[in-house]
Design a protein around this motif. Structure first.
Motif, PDB file in Angstrom:
ATOM      1  N   ASN A  58       0.860  -1.176   0.000  1.00 52.07           N
ATOM      2  CA  ASN A  58       0.000   0.000   0.000  1.00 52.07           C
ATOM      3  C   ASN A  58       0.896   1.226   0.000  1.00 52.07           C
ATOM      4  N   LEU A  60       1.204   5.123   0.696  1.00 54.47           N
ATOM      5  CA  LEU A  60       0.538   6.174   1.455  1.00 54.47           C
ATOM      6  C   LEU A  60       1.352   7.455   1.389  1.00 54.47           C
ATOM      7  N   GLN A 222      -4.021   6.800   6.410  1.00 57.25           N
ATOM      8  CA  GLN A 222      -4.674   5.733   5.659  1.00 57.25           C
ATOM      9  C   GLN A 222      -6.171   5.825   5.869  1.00 57.25           C
ATOM     10  N   GLU A 226     -10.271   1.574   3.786  1.00 58.02           N
ATOM     11  CA  GLU A 226      -9.276   0.565   3.397  1.00 58.02           C
ATOM     12  C   GLU A 226      -8.995  -0.390   4.551  1.00 58.02           C
ATOM     13  N   SER A 266       0.361   2.534  14.813  1.00 58.75           N
ATOM     14  CA  SER A 266      -0.805   3.054  14.103  1.00 58.75           C
ATOM     15  C   SER A 266      -1.772   3.611  15.131  1.00 58.75           C
ATOM     16  N   SER A 276      -9.774   9.271   8.124  1.00 62.01           N
ATOM     17  CA  SER A 276      -8.532   8.520   8.040  1.00 62.01           C
ATOM     18  C   SER A 276      -7.891   8.451   9.424  1.00 62.01           C
ATOM     19  N   LYS A 302       0.654  -4.772   3.225  1.00 61.51           N
ATOM     20  CA  LYS A 302      -0.653  -4.785   3.876  1.00 61.51           C
ATOM     21  C   LYS A 302      -1.212  -6.198   4.024  1.00 61.51           C
TER      22      LYS A 302
END
Length: 385
Positions: A58, A60, A222, A226, A266, A276, A302
């Motif tokens: 992924n 970003l 992100q 998703e 995260s 997001s 991912k």
């Protein structure tokens, strides 16, 4: 007269001969030559479809930020006497940056020292008296009340000594704070004050800012949509977890940053305004190549598709509606156009999510010469990895 006729006859013969030669050459050119058989199979290069574990990535967008940031502020008020650093230079933790006029703070230290000396003298006298009364009360030379008073006075004098010691320590700390030092090592920016400026304790404006760039943070965002899709794919067994926290970085000009980073954490909260959530990666920053505030793109794994199919990009075309198709070698070695569904690109290949199965032969070379339904002669091409 006869000479003229002979000349005309000679010219006529030459023209006739030239015409005869031209006709003969034309007749030779019109003669059919042997050519290729239009029904012969067209030679093509193919790759044989196989399934393999494929790590999905992924990409970003994000911004860089300093690993450590310290805004330098004074802990005591006073007039700046001197600036002791060079703007834009590298400073080390504990290095003096500013000198605040120390005279009044030195006087406070001297006063505290005198107060401590006086308290210690008082304590010494009170302690000696208390010790004597303690002995005399045993032989009834003094009353118990006088002894109690002497003991209490000694304890009070001891407490006063402790208070004066604390006052002296405070005065010394304040004196030490007149020399403003760097709390961390790093690059220091411009100074917001000059010698002669008046500063106050814990003021709002920083005197200067230090940033440590030995490492750098990359803050990414992100979409929560998703994330939900990924969680469903994990739960359904379509994807497996990568188990890797490595992150690759591309700079604003598209060049690759040579050092790989690691995903630090995260966030657990979704931004209500953008839908997001945040991710943060940490990168070593040799030579301070990355500066705070730079726009970057990060690529991180991912998930893993256990039965992924990768097809070289030249083998995938688009129909008039924009749908992806491939041309495969079908039954009886004839070309067959087949619609497929593709996901993301992995290097120079497409990840095919439906439309192909293991063992299919996809044409990747000579595709422009092939017509659907026409016979082909396939030769396996080794796919570049």
């Amino acid at each position: 007269m006869n000479f003229a006729l002979r000349s005309n006859e000679g010219a006529g013969l030459r023209i006739a001969a030239a015409v005869a030669i031209s006709v003969g050459l034309a007749a030779c050119g019109a003669k059919p030559q042997a050519g290729a058989d239009p029904n012969a199979p067209t030679p093509v290069g193919v790759v044989v479809v196989k399934t393999e574990p494929v790590t999905l990535t992924n990409e970003l967008q994000g911004r860089t930020s300093a690993y450590l940031v310290s805004e330098v502020r004074p802990q005591v008020g006073g007039v700046i006497k001197a600036r002791l650093f060079e703007e834009g230079g590298y400073v080390r933790a504990g290095q003096p940056l500013y000198q605040i006029e120390p005279a009044s703070f030195q006087a406070a230290v001297n006063s505290a020292q005198a107060g401590l000396a006086q308290a210690q003298a008082t304590y010494t006298a009170a302690k000696l008296k208390a010790d004597r009364f303690k002995e005399l009360v045993t032989v009834n030379a003094v009353s118990k009340q006088d002894n109690d008073d002497a003991q209490a006075a000694a304890q009070q004098a001891a407490a006063n000594v402790a208070a004066q010691k604390a006052a002296l320590e405070t005065a010394q700390i304040n004196l030490g704070w007149t020399r403003v030092v760097a709390p961390i090592s790093g690059r220091i920016g411009k100074s917001s004050v000059t010698p002669g400026a008046l500063v106050t304790a814990s003021q709002a404006g920083a005197l200067a800012t230090i940033q440590n760039l030995d490492k750098i943070y990359v803050d990414l965002t992100q979409s929560s949509a998703e994330l939900i899709q990924l969680q469903r794919q994990f739960a359904g067994g379509q994807l497996g977890r990568t188990g890797s926290t490595l992150v690759d970085l591309k700079l604003e000009d598209g060049s690759a940053y040579p050092v790989r980073g690691r995903l630090a954490f995260s966030d657990v909260t979704v931004d209500q305004a953008t839908g997001s959530f945040g991710l943060r990666a940490t990168f070593d920053n040799p030579g301070n190549a990355l500066l705070p505030g730079m726009y970057v793109r990060a690529t991180l794994g991912k998930g893993v598709a256990s039965n992924g199919i990768l097809i070289p990009q030249p083998g995938v075309t688009r129909d008039p509606k924009g749908n992806a198709t491939v041309t495969v070698v079908g039954a009886k070695s004839v070309a067959e156009v087949r619609p497929i569904t593709v996901g993301q690109t992995i290097g120079d290949k497409w990840l095919v999510t439906s439309g192909l199965k293991a063992g299919d032969q996809v044409i990747v070379e000579g595709l422009q010469k092939v017509r659907p339904g026409a016979p082909v002669k396939a030769a396996i091409v080794t796919a570049k990895r």
